[in-house]
Design a protein around this motif. Structure first.
Motif, PDB file in Angstrom:
ATOM      1  N   LYS A 193       0.848  -1.204   0.000  1.00 14.32           N
ATOM      2  CA  LYS A 193       0.000   0.000   0.000  1.00 14.32           C
ATOM      3  C   LYS A 193       0.874   1.240   0.000  1.00 14.32           C
ATOM      4  O   LYS A 193       1.977   1.242   0.561  1.00 14.32           O
ATOM      5  N   SER A 194       0.368   2.298  -0.627  1.00 17.23           N
ATOM      6  CA  SER A 194       1.082   3.570  -0.596  1.00 17.23           C
ATOM      7  C   SER A 194       0.996   4.179   0.798  1.00 17.23           C
ATOM      8  O   SER A 194       0.186   3.764   1.639  1.00 17.23           O
ATOM      9  N   LYS A 195       1.799   5.196   1.048  1.00 17.33           N
ATOM     10  CA  LYS A 195       1.836   5.849   2.355  1.00 17.33           C
ATOM     11  C   LYS A 195       0.468   6.398   2.738  1.00 17.33           C
ATOM     12  O   LYS A 195       0.023   6.292   3.887  1.00 17.33           O
ATOM     13  N   ASN A 196      -0.222   7.000   1.763  1.00 16.95           N
ATOM     14  CA  ASN A 196      -1.542   7.591   2.042  1.00 16.95           C
ATOM     15  C   ASN A 196      -2.687   6.599   1.911  1.00 16.95           C
ATOM     16  O   ASN A 196      -3.861   6.961   2.026  1.00 16.95           O
ATOM     17  N   ARG A 197      -2.354   5.340   1.630  1.00 19.65           N
ATOM     18  CA  ARG A 197      -3.336   4.242   1.526  1.00 19.65           C
ATOM     19  C   ARG A 197      -4.315   4.425   0.366  1.00 19.65           C
ATOM     20  O   ARG A 197      -5.353   3.775   0.310  1.00 19.65           O
ATOM     21  N   LYS A 198      -3.971   5.267  -0.597  1.00 20.14           N
ATOM     22  CA  LYS A 198      -4.863   5.495  -1.734  1.00 20.14           C
ATOM     23  C   LYS A 198      -4.510   4.615  -2.937  1.00 20.14           C
ATOM     24  O   LYS A 198      -5.252   4.595  -3.924  1.00 20.14           O
ATOM     25  N   TRP A 199      -3.402   3.924  -2.857  1.00 20.52           N
ATOM     26  CA  TRP A 199      -2.950   3.084  -3.966  1.00 20.52           C
ATOM     27  C   TRP A 199      -2.533   1.709  -3.438  1.00 20.52           C
ATOM     28  O   TRP A 199      -2.033   1.586  -2.334  1.00 20.52           O
ATOM     29  N   TYR A 200      -2.760   0.686  -4.292  1.00 17.52           N
ATOM     30  CA  TYR A 200      -2.261  -0.663  -4.036  1.00 17.52           C
ATOM     31  C   TYR A 200      -1.197  -0.994  -5.081  1.00 17.52           C
ATOM     32  O   TYR A 200      -1.377  -0.703  -6.272  1.00 17.52           O
ATOM     33  N   PHE A 201      -0.111  -1.642  -4.630  1.00 10.95           N
ATOM     34  CA  PHE A 201       0.806  -2.254  -5.584  1.00 10.95           C
ATOM     35  C   PHE A 201       0.344  -3.692  -5.782  1.00 10.95           C
ATOM     36  O   PHE A 201       0.208  -4.446  -4.814  1.00 10.95           O
ATOM     37  N   VAL A 202       0.122  -4.089  -7.045  1.00  6.99           N
ATOM     38  CA  VAL A 202      -0.499  -5.383  -7.320  1.00  6.99           C
ATOM     39  C   VAL A 202       0.278  -6.167  -8.363  1.00  6.99           C
ATOM     40  O   VAL A 202       1.038  -5.612  -9.165  1.00  6.99           O
ATOM     41  N   GLN A 203       0.040  -7.477  -8.351  1.00  7.42           N
ATOM     42  CA  GLN A 203       0.407  -8.355  -9.452  1.00  7.42           C
ATOM     43  C   GLN A 203      -0.885  -8.788 -10.114  1.00  7.42           C
ATOM     44  O   GLN A 203      -1.775  -9.343  -9.473  1.00  7.42           O
ATOM     45  N   SER A 204      -1.020  -8.504 -11.404  1.00  7.62           N
ATOM     46  CA  SER A 204      -2.179  -8.973 -12.155  1.00  7.62           C
ATOM     47  C   SER A 204      -1.736 -10.115 -13.066  1.00  7.62           C
ATOM     48  O   SER A 204      -0.580 -10.542 -13.034  1.00  7.62           O
ATOM     49  N   THR A 205      -2.637 -10.595 -13.896  1.00  5.01           N
ATOM     50  CA  THR A 205      -2.266 -11.666 -14.818  1.00  5.01           C
ATOM     51  C   THR A 205      -1.223 -11.191 -15.827  1.00  5.01           C
ATOM     52  O   THR A 205      -0.320 -11.939 -16.191  1.00  5.01           O
ATOM     53  N   ILE A 206      -1.305  -9.929 -16.263  1.00  2.28           N
ATOM     54  CA  ILE A 206      -0.430  -9.480 -17.356  1.00  2.28           C
ATOM     55  C   ILE A 206       0.575  -8.396 -16.966  1.00  2.28           C
ATOM     56  O   ILE A 206       1.374  -7.978 -17.802  1.00  2.28           O
ATOM     57  N   CYS A 207       0.568  -7.945 -15.730  1.00  6.80           N
ATOM     58  CA  CYS A 207       1.488  -6.875 -15.369  1.00  6.80           C
ATOM     59  C   CYS A 207       1.523  -6.713 -13.850  1.00  6.80           C
ATOM     60  O   CYS A 207       0.678  -7.261 -13.131  1.00  6.80           O
TER      61      CYS A 207
END
Length: 453
Positions: A172-186
């Motif tokens: 998660k980002s510092k401000n909790r507004k974004w997720y770092f993810v693994q998807s099927t293609i990226c």
């Protein structure tokens, strides 16, 4: 018949060539299956295995096999290629207005990436996209352009994922507004507001693996507007997206039920789409898609005719770097077309050329040698060159033609100088035409053709 506005075409391209039928009628076996359903499943399995063996697993990942826990080291390794401190641009960059981005802004973007907040052991959560969403290299809405004039290319835009895409949430980002993810293609950063958390894997994969679904076979469609249920209203889908259908006996009289101003299912498909509940968790709602849209029940048969037809449905559309402007770049052009037939390929040219199953045909030698290689290809085969991919259309008299989402081409002036011609869209070109840079022709630049079979 005189046209009110004749089409604008590249050199050696005639107006009649802008119709798919012209190219399809040249194909002797246009409707013959290239692969049947079972063979396609095996082809896709081979692609996943080959991508893994080439070190490209994070660009074609079977999320069913993603571990429940990962280490800090694993996450940092996953972030290394696009989203690490080491690859963050140290050169001057420009925002959407052409203004220089300050060092203070750059530091804030890196701060939001929250590298110091990564624990030694990470519990992986599963989620699903409820809106079509950009995947970014870093957690920011600020546009990063290389030059003031290149505001059509965001350096941080990695790709775009459709509604219903599963993601493994890693950070998660510092401000909790974004997720770092693994998807099927990226892998990359997605806004948290676009992701619903899954309570269990079954609800995610049951949704994805349904055997009753629509495939979007035009450039884009939307669910019908619903003034009473905004979260299912005007949801965007694009070519190749898979949308689950509900059983006929479960179709309600209207959505919502009991409202005499609500729309019924007459003239529509009733589909199931993911939304968030009040706690941010995944649930599903019914929505309507008009049957007048260009959509198909199940996957299109995998034929040359269908490949060419799908390609021409995108003719004239703006080039969209990694999915910008709700459009496609060269690799997504190929990916979306083939996905309508359930051929799963990566979203980047390098991985398509080197990591996908099927046959490879290498381009070498003189112009004549290269023309002979073109004679071995079939319409619909993708052809790769450095940082780009085109689709082969076929031969007309002594000329060879391609269709692609590209920047443009070059023309030789009378004085021998090269004039770059901008297209920045999906267009047809003859392969002896110069690249926009003028250094060589498309044919001379070709490296590899692929046959996805």
């Amino acid at each position: 018949m005189n046209l009110m506005q004749p089409p604008v075409c590249a050199p050696k391209v005639e107006g009649f060539m802008l119709k798919p039928e012209y190219w399809i009628k040249k194909i002797g076996d246009a409707e013959k299956l290239i692969l049947d359903e079972g063979e396609i499943i095996e082809f896709n399995k081979k692609s996943f295995r080959k991508m893994r063996s080439r070190g490209f697993e994070e660009w074609l990942y079977d999320l069913k096999k993603y571990p429940k826990e990962i280490t800090k080291e694993k996450l940092l390794n996953t972030m290394k290629s696009y989203s690490s401190k080491e690859v963050f641009p140290d050169k001057t960059c420009y925002d959407i207005h052409g203004n220089k981005i300050t060092e203070t802004v750059k530091k804030e973007v890196l701060y939001q990436a929250n590298f110091d907040g990564i624990p030694d052991e990470i519990s992986v959560e599963l989620g699903m996209l409820i809106k079509r969403a950009d995947v970014m290299a870093f957690p920011t809405d600020i546009f990063f352009a290389e030059k003031p004039e290149t505001i059509d290319l965001n350096l941080f835009q990695l790709t775009i994922l459709p509604v219903g895409s599963p993601v493994a949430i890693l950070h998660k980002s510092k401000n909790r507004k974004w997720y770092f993810v693994q998807s099927t293609i990226c892998k990359g950063w997605i806004k948290r507001e676009n992701i619903a958390l899954a309570r269990n894997e079954k609800e995610v994969f049951d949704y994805l693996e349904t055997d009753k679904f629509l495939i979007v076979t035009e450039s884009r469609v939307e669910t019908e507007p619903n003034p009473f249920v905004k979260e299912i209203s005007n949801i965007l889908f694009q070519m190749g997206d898979k949308i689950p259908l509900i059983e006929f006996n479960k179709i309600p009289e209207s959505i919502p039920v009991g409202n005499l101003h609500a729309q019924s299912a007459e003239g529509c498909y009733v589909v199931k789409i993911p939304v968030k509940d009040e706690d941010g968790y995944l649930q599903f709602r019914l929505a309507l898609i008009a049957r007048s849209n260009d959509i198909y029940e199940g996957y299109l048969p995998y034929t040359k005719k269908n490949i060419i037809r799908q390609a021409f449905k995108l003719l004239g559309e703006r080039y969209g770097w990694n999915g910008m402007f709700k459009r496609r770049d060269c690799a997504q052009f190929i990916m979306d077309i083939y996905s309508t037939m359930n051929i799963i390929i990566p979203c980047y040219t390098k991985m398509q050329e080197e990591g996908t199953a099927g046959e490879s045909v290498k381009f070498t030698g003189s112009i004549k040698d290269r023309e002979n290689i073109l004679n071995q290809l079939k319409p619909g085969d993708p052809i790769y060159l450095k940082g780009h991919v085109v689709m082969y259309l076929g031969k007309d008299v002594n000329n060879y033609y391609i269709i692609h989402s590209g920047a443009g081409y070059g023309i030789t002036n009378k004085d021998g100088s090269i004039k770059p011609v901008t297209v920045h869209g999906v267009f047809i070109a003859e392969v002896h035409q110069l690249l926009m840079s003028g250094e060589k022709s498309y044919l001379e630049a070709f490296t590899t053709a692929r046959k996805f079979q």
